[in-house]
Scaffold this motif. Sequence first.
Motif, PDB file in Angstrom:
ATOM      1  N   LEU A  33      31.814  32.891  40.630  1.00 24.47           N
ATOM      2  CA  LEU A  33      33.393  33.168  39.746  1.00 24.47           C
ATOM      3  C   LEU A  33      33.725  31.747  39.063  1.00 24.47           C
ATOM      4  N   PHE A  34      33.554  30.754  39.719  1.00 21.26           N
ATOM      5  CA  PHE A  34      34.004  29.456  38.976  1.00 21.26           C
ATOM      6  C   PHE A  34      33.225  29.281  37.663  1.00 21.26           C
ATOM      7  N   SER A  35      31.726  29.658  37.794  1.00 17.26           N
ATOM      8  CA  SER A  35      31.091  29.589  36.574  1.00 17.26           C
ATOM      9  C   SER A  35      31.568  30.713  35.547  1.00 17.26           C
ATOM     10  N   THR A  36      32.031  31.993  36.176  1.00 16.17           N
ATOM     11  CA  THR A  36      32.634  32.870  35.381  1.00 16.17           C
ATOM     12  C   THR A  36      33.438  32.511  34.463  1.00 16.17           C
ATOM     13  N   TYR A  37      34.861  31.863  35.119  1.00 16.27           N
ATOM     14  CA  TYR A  37      35.749  31.340  34.373  1.00 16.27           C
ATOM     15  C   TYR A  37      35.626  30.265  33.406  1.00 16.27           C
ATOM     16  N   ASN A  38      34.698  29.350  33.761  1.00 18.60           N
ATOM     17  CA  ASN A  38      34.202  28.318  32.651  1.00 18.60           C
ATOM     18  C   ASN A  38      33.634  29.042  31.528  1.00 18.60           C
ATOM     19  N   ALA A  39      32.676  30.063  31.676  1.00 17.44           N
ATOM     20  CA  ALA A  39      32.180  30.802  30.731  1.00 17.44           C
ATOM     21  C   ALA A  39      33.223  31.447  29.765  1.00 17.44           C
ATOM     22  N   LEU A  40      34.178  31.848  30.493  1.00 20.19           N
ATOM     23  CA  LEU A  40      35.385  32.683  29.791  1.00 20.19           C
ATOM     24  C   LEU A  40      35.928  31.445  28.904  1.00 20.19           C
ATOM     25  N   ALA A  41      36.307  30.453  29.370  1.00 18.51           N
ATOM     26  CA  ALA A  41      36.651  29.336  28.571  1.00 18.51           C
ATOM     27  C   ALA A  41      35.848  28.793  27.504  1.00 18.51           C
ATOM     28  N   ALA A  42      34.587  28.965  27.741  1.00 16.57           N
ATOM     29  CA  ALA A  42      33.609  28.347  26.641  1.00 16.57           C
ATOM     30  C   ALA A  42      33.348  29.318  25.499  1.00 16.57           C
ATOM     31  N   GLY A  43      34.238  30.651  25.619  1.00 16.43           N
ATOM     32  CA  GLY A  43      33.957  31.608  24.630  1.00 16.43           C
ATOM     33  C   GLY A  43      33.634  33.047  25.054  1.00 16.43           C
ATOM     34  N   ALA A  44      32.977  33.346  26.169  1.00 17.37           N
ATOM     35  CA  ALA A  44      32.697  34.611  26.733  1.00 17.37           C
ATOM     36  C   ALA A  44      33.853  35.492  26.589  1.00 17.37           C
ATOM     37  N   VAL A  45      33.809  36.888  26.154  1.00 14.28           N
ATOM     38  CA  VAL A  45      34.914  37.674  25.920  1.00 14.28           C
ATOM     39  C   VAL A  45      35.550  38.382  27.146  1.00 14.28           C
ATOM     40  N   ASP A  46      34.804  38.713  28.131  1.00  8.03           N
ATOM     41  CA  ASP A  46      35.422  39.259  29.219  1.00  8.03           C
ATOM     42  C   ASP A  46      34.381  39.344  30.379  1.00  8.03           C
ATOM     43  N   VAL A  47      34.730  39.807  31.524  1.00 12.04           N
ATOM     44  CA  VAL A  47      33.925  39.837  32.882  1.00 12.04           C
ATOM     45  C   VAL A  47      34.085  41.227  33.347  1.00 12.04           C
ATOM     46  N   LEU A  48      33.111  41.690  33.840  1.00 13.64           N
ATOM     47  CA  LEU A  48      32.834  42.979  34.993  1.00 13.64           C
ATOM     48  C   LEU A  48      32.085  42.343  36.049  1.00 13.64           C
ATOM     49  N   GLU A  49      32.789  42.834  37.201  1.00 10.53           N
ATOM     50  CA  GLU A  49      32.323  42.610  38.581  1.00 10.53           C
ATOM     51  C   GLU A  49      30.841  43.453  38.725  1.00 10.53           C
ATOM     52  N   LYS A  50      29.907  42.921  39.632  1.00  9.12           N
ATOM     53  CA  LYS A  50      28.920  43.701  39.437  1.00  9.12           C
ATOM     54  C   LYS A  50      29.149  44.565  40.532  1.00  9.12           C
ATOM     55  N   PRO A  51      28.241  45.779  40.710  1.00  9.41           N
ATOM     56  CA  PRO A  51      28.633  46.605  41.763  1.00  9.41           C
ATOM     57  C   PRO A  51      28.575  46.142  43.238  1.00  9.41           C
ATOM     58  N   ARG A  52      29.650  46.657  44.020  1.00  9.17           N
ATOM     59  CA  ARG A  52      29.639  46.247  45.371  1.00  9.17           C
ATOM     60  C   ARG A  52      29.070  46.955  46.579  1.00  9.17           C
ATOM     61  N   GLY A  53      28.410  47.912  46.101  1.00  9.95           N
ATOM     62  CA  GLY A  53      27.821  48.682  46.952  1.00  9.95           C
ATOM     63  C   GLY A  53      28.561  49.661  47.934  1.00  9.95           C
ATOM     64  N   ASP A  54      29.938  49.946  47.457  1.00  7.53           N
ATOM     65  CA  ASP A  54      30.810  50.730  48.180  1.00  7.53           C
ATOM     66  C   ASP A  54      31.027  51.944  47.046  1.00  7.53           C
ATOM     67  N   ASP A  55      32.256  52.641  47.745  1.00  6.41           N
ATOM     68  CA  ASP A  55      32.948  53.685  46.840  1.00  6.41           C
ATOM     69  C   ASP A  55      33.306  53.243  45.330  1.00  6.41           C
ATOM     70  N   SER A  56      33.739  51.984  45.356  1.00  6.66           N
ATOM     71  CA  SER A  56      34.202  51.624  43.936  1.00  6.66           C
ATOM     72  C   SER A  56      33.027  51.500  42.662  1.00  6.66           C
ATOM     73  N   ASP A  57      31.713  51.830  43.240  1.00  3.23           N
ATOM     74  CA  ASP A  57      30.767  51.926  42.267  1.00  3.23           C
ATOM     75  C   ASP A  57      30.638  53.255  41.709  1.00  3.23           C
TER      76      ASP A  57
END
Length: 356
Positions: free
Chosen positions: A88-112
């Motif tokens: 997640l820290f790398s994710t926010y660094n990527a967003l600060a470097a120009g990535a547009v958005d983030v989507l969490e990977k499947p969790r393996g539960d009902d939220s999938d």
Amino acid sequence: MIRILIVEDSVTMRHHLREALAADPDLQVVGEAVDGERAVELVARLRPDVITMDMMLPGISGLAATEQIMAEHPTPILVVSSADRQELFSTYNALAAGAVDVLEKPRGDDSDADWGLRLRTTLRIVSRIRVITHPRARLGRNSSPMPAPAPALPSVVPVAAPALSVVAVGASTGGPGALTELIRELPPNFATPVLVVQHIAASEQFAVAFSDWLAGQTGRNVRYAIDGTPMSRVGGQVLLAPPDRHLYVRDRMLRLSDGPPRHSCRPAVDVLFESVATEFGATAAGCLLTGMGRDGAAGLLQMRNRGAVTFAQDEGSCIVYGMPREAALLGAATYVLPPGRMAARLGDLHPAGARR
């Protein structure tokens, strides 16, 4: 047809991505990369419309690949990340470097259950975003961003405002980088509380990591707002709206709400700005940063009409010139500036501290 490059080293996750995308005939996977070097090569050769980017890759990381892509062949990037703290820290660094958005990977539960639909919907949105060669990517992760050209200030400069009671900030797509620049550049002795609504993934893991990441990036006391906290006790702090909760001020206290979304957003920037306009009037400042849509524009206008000093981010420094553009069109912004110059102006207003 939207042409997609998948960057993911896990065979299982690549299969999951392909399977989810196959449900929409307008989404075409044109290539797959299992490491960062290959990702950079394929972007140059295939010129996809959008990229799904894993962060934890062999060879150069997803963050390094994002920085290189944004420096050489700017392309909309959706980070598909797990809730692992390091990732997640790398994710926010990527967003600060120009990535547009983030989507969490499947969790393996009902939220999938609707994960595939969320992926397809997000990719459609992300693919339409016009991205630029991002300054942080161009200069390298450990360098300061290249300053944007100075835009013209309004022809009528407001008279000196009373001491600042609060700074309210709203951001969406591209916000982590803009927020970092704004907060980092505030004077060290800046005692005014800063209230922030950032549209971001709603899981608790993402939220905790974001507050810690922003604190590390800025050297400031950053935490999530707690309902019922008096404003008199939060001087010098940066308070974030918790995931899926509106943040506002009433009777000089921080309040959180599960009220209906505004502009399909909860938390919504307008909810915060409108409350600050009502509670603090001319002793407030408002900053509307990069983001898609129009959340915050009307609220910023209310703040300006009550005498607050208001800022909208300039087009040249935005990842997405949506929300600030709407504010500028409404005449809601006293100043149109990049985030670093907003911070300098806020410091100039009353650098010795704030009345709370």
